[in-house]
Motif scaffolding. Structure first.
Motif, PDB file in Angstrom:
ATOM      1  N   GLU A 101       0.836  -1.195   0.000  1.00 53.87           N
ATOM      2  CA  GLU A 101       0.000   0.000   0.000  1.00 53.87           C
ATOM      3  C   GLU A 101       0.873   1.248   0.000  1.00 53.87           C
ATOM      4  OE1 GLU A 101      -3.851  -1.656   2.476  1.00 53.87           O
ATOM      5  OE2 GLU A 101      -2.217  -0.708   3.569  1.00 53.87           O
ATOM      6  N   LEU A 102       2.083   1.081   0.555  1.00 59.15           N
ATOM      7  CA  LEU A 102       2.995   2.208   0.623  1.00 59.15           C
ATOM      8  C   LEU A 102       3.797   2.333  -0.663  1.00 59.15           C
ATOM      9  CD1 LEU A 102       4.388   1.523   4.193  1.00 59.15           C
ATOM     10  CD2 LEU A 102       2.755   3.291   3.551  1.00 59.15           C
ATOM     11  N   ALA A 103       4.096   1.214  -1.260  1.00 66.09           N
ATOM     12  CA  ALA A 103       4.946   1.225  -2.453  1.00 66.09           C
ATOM     13  C   ALA A 103       4.459   0.204  -3.461  1.00 66.09           C
ATOM     14  CB  ALA A 103       6.390   0.915  -2.053  1.00 66.09           C
ATOM     15  N   PRO A 104       3.345   0.469  -4.132  1.00 66.13           N
ATOM     16  CA  PRO A 104       2.780  -0.498  -5.059  1.00 66.13           C
ATOM     17  C   PRO A 104       3.700  -0.824  -6.217  1.00 66.13           C
ATOM     18  CG  PRO A 104       1.721   1.639  -5.299  1.00 66.13           C
ATOM     19  CD  PRO A 104       2.551   1.707  -4.062  1.00 66.13           C
ATOM     20  N   GLY A 105       4.665   0.048  -6.469  1.00 68.86           N
ATOM     21  CA  GLY A 105       5.549  -0.213  -7.603  1.00 68.86           C
ATOM     22  C   GLY A 105       6.850  -0.862  -7.211  1.00 68.86           C
ATOM     23  N   ALA A 106       6.943  -1.327  -5.980  1.00 72.48           N
ATOM     24  CA  ALA A 106       8.195  -1.913  -5.513  1.00 72.48           C
ATOM     25  C   ALA A 106       8.634  -3.053  -6.425  1.00 72.48           C
ATOM     26  CB  ALA A 106       8.027  -2.427  -4.082  1.00 72.48           C
ATOM     27  N   ALA A 107       9.899  -3.036  -6.797  1.00 72.57           N
ATOM     28  CA  ALA A 107      10.398  -4.020  -7.749  1.00 72.57           C
ATOM     29  C   ALA A 107      10.617  -5.370  -7.095  1.00 72.57           C
ATOM     30  CB  ALA A 107      11.712  -3.528  -8.337  1.00 72.57           C
ATOM     31  N   ASN A 135      14.476  -3.210  -3.800  1.00 73.88           N
ATOM     32  CA  ASN A 135      13.354  -2.262  -3.737  1.00 73.88           C
ATOM     33  C   ASN A 135      13.945  -0.882  -3.463  1.00 73.88           C
ATOM     34  OD1 ASN A 135      11.182  -0.616  -3.152  1.00 73.88           O
ATOM     35  ND2 ASN A 135      10.130  -2.092  -1.858  1.00 73.88           N
ATOM     36  N   GLU A 136      13.874  -0.005  -4.461  1.00 72.09           N
ATOM     37  CA  GLU A 136      14.440   1.340  -4.348  1.00 72.09           C
ATOM     38  C   GLU A 136      13.377   2.387  -4.040  1.00 72.09           C
ATOM     39  OE1 GLU A 136      16.095   1.351  -8.331  1.00 72.09           O
ATOM     40  OE2 GLU A 136      18.121   1.168  -7.503  1.00 72.09           O
ATOM     41  N   ALA A 137      12.142   1.960  -3.787  1.00 72.28           N
ATOM     42  CA  ALA A 137      11.014   2.881  -3.683  1.00 72.28           C
ATOM     43  C   ALA A 137      11.189   3.931  -2.589  1.00 72.28           C
ATOM     44  CB  ALA A 137       9.726   2.100  -3.449  1.00 72.28           C
ATOM     45  N   PHE A 138      11.883   3.571  -1.518  1.00 71.79           N
ATOM     46  CA  PHE A 138      11.974   4.485  -0.377  1.00 71.79           C
ATOM     47  C   PHE A 138      13.324   5.179  -0.267  1.00 71.79           C
ATOM     48  CE2 PHE A 138       9.313   0.803   1.107  1.00 71.79           C
ATOM     49  CZ  PHE A 138       8.096   1.419   0.874  1.00 71.79           C
ATOM     50  N   TYR A 139      14.240   4.818  -1.132  1.00 71.71           N
ATOM     51  CA  TYR A 139      15.613   5.290  -0.967  1.00 71.71           C
ATOM     52  C   TYR A 139      15.743   6.790  -1.201  1.00 71.71           C
ATOM     53  CZ  TYR A 139      20.615   5.894  -1.384  1.00 71.71           C
ATOM     54  OH  TYR A 139      21.906   6.338  -1.213  1.00 71.71           O
ATOM     55  N   LYS A 140      16.465   7.415  -0.292  1.00 72.89           N
ATOM     56  CA  LYS A 140      16.815   8.829  -0.419  1.00 72.89           C
ATOM     57  C   LYS A 140      18.333   8.927  -0.348  1.00 72.89           C
ATOM     58  CE  LYS A 140      12.561  10.398   1.848  1.00 72.89           C
ATOM     59  NZ  LYS A 140      11.996  11.114   3.035  1.00 72.89           N
ATOM     60  N   PRO A 141      18.944   9.701  -1.239  1.00 77.18           N
ATOM     61  CA  PRO A 141      20.415   9.818  -1.228  1.00 77.18           C
ATOM     62  C   PRO A 141      20.939  10.098   0.174  1.00 77.18           C
ATOM     63  CG  PRO A 141      19.518  10.953  -3.122  1.00 77.18           C
ATOM     64  CD  PRO A 141      18.335  10.541  -2.279  1.00 77.18           C
ATOM     65  N   GLY A 142      21.940   9.342   0.539  1.00 79.87           N
ATOM     66  CA  GLY A 142      22.503   9.463   1.869  1.00 79.87           C
ATOM     67  C   GLY A 142      21.845   8.566   2.894  1.00 79.87           C
ATOM     68  N   GLY A 143      20.782   7.860   2.489  1.00 78.27           N
ATOM     69  CA  GLY A 143      20.077   6.975   3.402  1.00 78.27           C
ATOM     70  C   GLY A 143      20.813   5.666   3.614  1.00 78.27           C
ATOM     71  N   ALA A 173      12.090   1.342   6.405  1.00 80.98           N
ATOM     72  CA  ALA A 173      12.786   1.875   5.226  1.00 80.98           C
ATOM     73  C   ALA A 173      12.144   3.174   4.769  1.00 80.98           C
ATOM     74  CB  ALA A 173      12.770   0.848   4.100  1.00 80.98           C
ATOM     75  N   GLN A 174      10.823   3.220   4.771  1.00 84.77           N
ATOM     76  CA  GLN A 174      10.128   4.437   4.352  1.00 84.77           C
ATOM     77  C   GLN A 174      10.457   5.601   5.275  1.00 84.77           C
ATOM     78  OE1 GLN A 174       5.908   4.691   5.007  1.00 84.77           O
ATOM     79  NE2 GLN A 174       5.573   5.627   3.014  1.00 84.77           N
ATOM     80  N   LYS A 175      10.501   5.338   6.556  1.00 82.47           N
ATOM     81  CA  LYS A 175      10.757   6.397   7.527  1.00 82.47           C
ATOM     82  C   LYS A 175      12.208   6.874   7.488  1.00 82.47           C
ATOM     83  CE  LYS A 175       7.164   5.023  10.834  1.00 82.47           C
ATOM     84  NZ  LYS A 175       6.528   6.327  11.041  1.00 82.47           N
ATOM     85  N   LEU A 176      13.108   5.963   7.107  1.00 84.72           N
ATOM     86  CA  LEU A 176      14.537   6.282   7.162  1.00 84.72           C
ATOM     87  C   LEU A 176      15.170   6.483   5.794  1.00 84.72           C
ATOM     88  CD1 LEU A 176      15.473   3.723   9.972  1.00 84.72           C
ATOM     89  CD2 LEU A 176      15.272   6.204  10.208  1.00 84.72           C
ATOM     90  N   GLY A 177      14.380   6.348   4.722  1.00 83.16           N
ATOM     91  CA  GLY A 177      14.906   6.559   3.381  1.00 83.16           C
ATOM     92  C   GLY A 177      15.894   5.503   2.936  1.00 83.16           C
ATOM     93  N   ALA A 178      15.617   4.233   3.259  1.00 89.15           N
ATOM     94  CA  ALA A 178      16.575   3.162   3.006  1.00 89.15           C
ATOM     95  C   ALA A 178      16.361   2.465   1.663  1.00 89.15           C
ATOM     96  CB  ALA A 178      16.503   2.127   4.124  1.00 89.15           C
ATOM     97  N   LEU A 179      17.446   2.012   1.078  1.00 88.74           N
ATOM     98  CA  LEU A 179      17.415   1.086  -0.051  1.00 88.74           C
ATOM     99  C   LEU A 179      17.276  -0.315   0.522  1.00 88.74           C
ATOM    100  CD1 LEU A 179      17.925   0.468  -3.128  1.00 88.74           C
ATOM    101  CD2 LEU A 179      20.333   0.158  -2.482  1.00 88.74           C
ATOM    102  N   CYS A 180      16.404  -1.130  -0.070  1.00 92.09           N
ATOM    103  CA  CYS A 180      16.152  -2.471   0.465  1.00 92.09           C
ATOM    104  C   CYS A 180      16.649  -3.554  -0.491  1.00 92.09           C
ATOM    105  CB  CYS A 180      14.663  -2.661   0.726  1.00 92.09           C
ATOM    106  SG  CYS A 180      14.021  -1.599   2.027  1.00 92.09           S
TER     107      CYS A 180
END
Length: 488
Positions: A36-42, A70-78, A104-111
């Motif tokens: 629901e948070l990331a429907p396009g997650a790879a 899954n790069e949906a939540f990643y923010k540079p520097g995360g 991951a969403q809260k912290l901007g992580a690459l999964c």
């Protein structure tokens, strides 16, 4: 008894804790499902080149290891979150589900999720012969993780990022040991339901099963014990075999010619209770797991139903209920069939999904044999001797070699006395595996999160409105630890 939060460290350790179980329980109070948070997650299958033997520089052989991103939540520097695969196929559903994605969403992580060598589609060798399985070990798996982290970090410009390892059950142990053995590569770890102490004999597993059943109804494990004793007594008289075959809806007429055959049948029937206790009320529907509606309450309800007959009759009713729940036409309790399947060394064999591999790891590293050698547990008839004899039969590993392997494992990792930092150890009180885990703080930097009323890997699974408050608070607490550690 698999260990991964995904099947199941349960039984001869066959716990397909997959990378999923490795990520099984716990969440925030009002978490939404990851899709629901990331429907396009790879969930595309990707492949990474690994060495066959990381500890032999003269061996240049390589193979392809499966992983997911899954790069949906990643923010540079995360940070980078690495979910560790376990004793079964890595389930890409975990790339769109689970508490770790909320973090991951809260912290901007690459999964990332890396499948364990020799499981799923990650085939380092041509077959599963004992000679090939010598390349299957936790040490090799940790070296796989280290090389994957190093090479992927360089390739994606994440060499200096803070990496966090996640795992549940056996992968939870790997998550802790990854931080222990490669502290320069892993900043922190979440080691859920992790059995970090190896032991040949593990009767405590069934002792926890007794207590977990008793938490629903104090009479429940007493009735199970009476039923198991009654079944074991009937197995001594061949005249009862026809009735037992009918009562338990066996796939073929019961025929017992050895103690091993009797022990296997008794363990198979007991397995219904063991598995339900281990995964009681876990929110695993997204994994495609069947019978998640069968809980401790349901089984104890059957055992308390006097209208079904004596405890033996109720025990048989539970077996039929479980078979129906898994859409099984009958119960295959043939030790001969089990030996045939486990002895098949082909990747196409019936035990190649993880059974042959995981039992090998129990024989060569961990033990974990859930025997009936304690008087404080509900079952009868599958002692340690029955478990260990399988090591000799399938892999030519003697009981003495199993014992020595367990000693070496604890020497290598520390067992209960693990010494490291920034590892959190969540465990559930209902989960039998917590008996081999860390349930009290070792140091402020090696905290335990003991969650009363929850089972195996509960903090890893997606949240549910049915979750007890303790579970929601545990997920929140783990997040706060990660947040704090990532600032260090």
């Amino acid at each position: 008894m698999a260990l991964s939060c995904g099947p199941v460290l349960g039984r001869v350790g066959f716990v397909l804790l997959l990378s999923a179980c490795a990520a099984a329980h716990g969440r925030f109070a009002r978490l939404r499902r990851a899709q629901e948070l990331a429907p396009g997650a790879a969930s595309e299958e990707l492949w990474f080149t690994q060495k066959l033997d990381h500890f032999n520089g003269a061996d240049g052989r390589v193979w392809k290891q499966r992983y997911f991103v899954n790069e949906a939540f990643y923010k540079p520097g995360g940070p980078v979150f690495l979910m560790i695969g376990g004793e079964g196929p890595a389930n890409p559903a975990w790339m769109q589900n689970g508490t770790w994605l909320i973090y991951a969403q809260k912290l901007g992580a690459l999964c990332l999720m890396l499948e364990h060598r020799f499981y799923g589609k990650s085939h380092p060798t041509q077959d599963l012969s004992t000679d090939s399985l010598r390349f299957l070990s936790s040490r090799q798996a940790l070296a796989d993780l280290a090389h994957f982290r190093t090479a992927t970090g360089l390739a994606r410009g994440l060499a200096d990022a803070k990496w966090v390892a996640f795992g549940g059950s056996y992968p939870g142990s790997l998550a802790a040991w990854f931080r222990l053995k490669y502290p320069h590569l892993v900043h922190a770890s979440v080691a859920t339901s992790a059995p970090v102490h190896a032991t040949v004999n593990f009767p405590e597993y069934l002792e926890v099963v007794w207590r977990s059943l008793a938490s629903e109804n104090p009479e429940c494990p007493v009735l199970v014990n009476k039923a198991s004793d009654a079944l074991a007594e009937r197995l001594k008289d061949p005249k009862t075999f026809d009735n037992i075959t009918k009562d338990f809806n066996l796939c073929s007429k019961l025929q017992l010619e050895s103690d091993m055959e009797s022990a296997y049948f008794l363990e198979t029937v007991a397995g219904s209770f063991m598995d339900v206790v281990q995964y009681n009320q876990d929110n695993r529907d997204f994994e495609g797991v069947a019978a998640t509606n069968i809980t401790i309450k349901v089984l104890c309800g059957v055992m308390a139903d006097a209208s079904l007959g004596d405890p033996y009759a109720r025990y048989a009713a539970v077996a039929r209920l479980m078979a129906d729940a898994f859409s099984m036409k009958c119960l295959d309790a043939s030790f001969g069939n089990y030996v045939r399947d486990m002895s098949n060394t082909s990747w196409d064999g019936p035990a190649a999904g993880g059974g042959r591999q995981w039992v090998y790891q129990t024989c060569s590293e961990f033990g974990f044999y859930q025997s009936t050698d304690s008087p404080n547990q509900p079952f009868t008839g599958f002692p340690l001797s029955y478990q260990v004899k399988q090591c000799a039969a399938f892999y030519n590993i003697s009981a003495e070699q199993v014992a020595e392997a367990v000693v070496q494992t604890n020497e290598n990792y520390g067992g209960y006395a693990i010494r490291s930092s920034r590892i959190v150890f969540p465990n559930g009180s209902i989960d039998p595996w917590h008996a081999l885990g860390i349930t009290q703080n070792i140091t402020a930097d090696l905290p335990a999160v003991f969650i009363k009323g929850t089972a195996h890997c509960a903090n890893m699974y997606p949240a549910s409105s049915r979750d007890p408050l303790q579970l929601s608070l545990a997920r929140d607490g783990i997040f706060l630890l990660l947040q704090q550690w990532l600032e260090q």
